[in-house]
Design an enzyme around this catalytic site. Sequence first.
Site, PDB file in Angstrom:
ATOM      1  N   ASP A  34      11.150  13.932  -1.347  1.00 25.07           N
ATOM      2  CA  ASP A  34      10.899  14.884  -2.174  1.00 25.07           C
ATOM      3  C   ASP A  34       9.339  15.208  -2.206  1.00 25.07           C
ATOM      4  OD1 ASP A  34      13.699  13.975  -3.789  1.00 25.07           O
ATOM      5  OD2 ASP A  34      13.528  15.932  -2.810  1.00 25.07           O
ATOM      6  N   ASP A 174      21.576  19.325  -3.543  1.00 23.66           N
ATOM      7  CA  ASP A 174      20.900  18.161  -3.931  1.00 23.66           C
ATOM      8  C   ASP A 174      20.833  18.239  -5.317  1.00 23.66           C
ATOM      9  OD1 ASP A 174      17.452  17.727  -3.172  1.00 23.66           O
ATOM     10  OD2 ASP A 174      18.705  16.510  -4.334  1.00 23.66           O
TER      11      ASP A 174
HETATM   12  C1  DX5 Z   1      15.036  16.695  -7.543  1.00 26.42           C
HETATM   13  C2  DX5 Z   1      14.973  16.121  -6.048  1.00 26.42           C
HETATM   14  C3  DX5 Z   1      16.485  15.462  -5.873  1.00 26.42           C
HETATM   15  C4  DX5 Z   1      16.627  14.204  -6.779  1.00 26.42           C
HETATM   16  C5  DX5 Z   1      17.826  13.734  -6.633  1.00 26.42           C
HETATM   17  O1  DX5 Z   1      14.341  18.012  -7.640  1.00 26.42           O
HETATM   18  O2  DX5 Z   1      15.145  17.439  -5.295  1.00 26.42           O
HETATM   19  O3  DX5 Z   1      16.384  15.131  -4.491  1.00 26.42           O
HETATM   20  O4  DX5 Z   1      16.035  13.059  -5.894  1.00 26.42           O
HETATM   21  O5  DX5 Z   1      18.282  12.782  -7.562  1.00 26.42           O
HETATM   22  P1  DX5 Z   1      19.636  12.691  -8.112  1.00 26.42           P
HETATM   23  O6  DX5 Z   1      20.392  12.389  -7.252  1.00 26.42           O
HETATM   24  O7  DX5 Z   1      19.331  11.416  -9.339  1.00 26.42           O
HETATM   25  O8  DX5 Z   1      19.903  13.875  -8.963  1.00 26.42           O
END
Ligand code: DX5
Length: 217
Positions: A34, A174
């Site tokens: 990310d 996501d």
């Molecule tokens: C949030 C990110 C995600 C995050 C997902 O903006 O884009 O990829 O890391 O994490 P979880 O699964 O904990 O929601």
Amino acid sequence: MASQIVASILDCDFRNLGAEVAGVDAHVDRYQVDVMDGHFVPNLSFGFPILEAMRKLTERPLEADLMISNPDRYAAEYAKAGADYVIIHVEASEHPRRTFQEIRDAGGKPGISISPGTAAAAIREFLPEVDMALVMTVHPGFGGQSFMTEQLRHVQALRQWSDELGLNLHIEVDGGVKADTARLAVDAGADLLVTGSYIYGSDDYRKAIATMRSRIG
Ligand code: DX5
């Protein structure tokens, strides 16, 4: 399309990135890195050095998820740095088609993403030109948030359009993806399931992944 589990490293223990990757590498299908600029989203994360480190730590496909205000400027560079997939937000790109081509010219595969508040219709015209579409199921910026089930209607629409157009399009969700919400997403038409805190917040990474895998079949 077989469902794939994509590990987001945002919430892993960066003191031990190598061990955090080695601990899941045999059990996940891809990784997501990310990239946040503190402008497009209210958080600052990491860039090329982490992507390059991940490239050395795994042979599995890497996604660079660009949550930045000027993705057109940097997208191809992430492909050159080792990302197999480079995902740009439709809300931030000024010329998506040109950027898709620049990603391909740099050896990567383009993806297009929508945040909550943006309808799937905003990316319909681009579907034939990308390898994947990402529907954010949280407001982008942080891990550990709750899954927004209302976003699943966009997944359904994208899967229907993809089928109508005869595309072999990956559809990803996501944010807030855990074993139960992963099942909901697959039922709506997603095949790529990004998950972060569900894995890296657990006491047993492999058990958590196996539980999700058993739910998504
Ligand atoms: C949030 C990110 C995600 C995050 C997902 O903006 O884009 O990829 O890391 O994490 P979880 O699964 O904990 O929601």
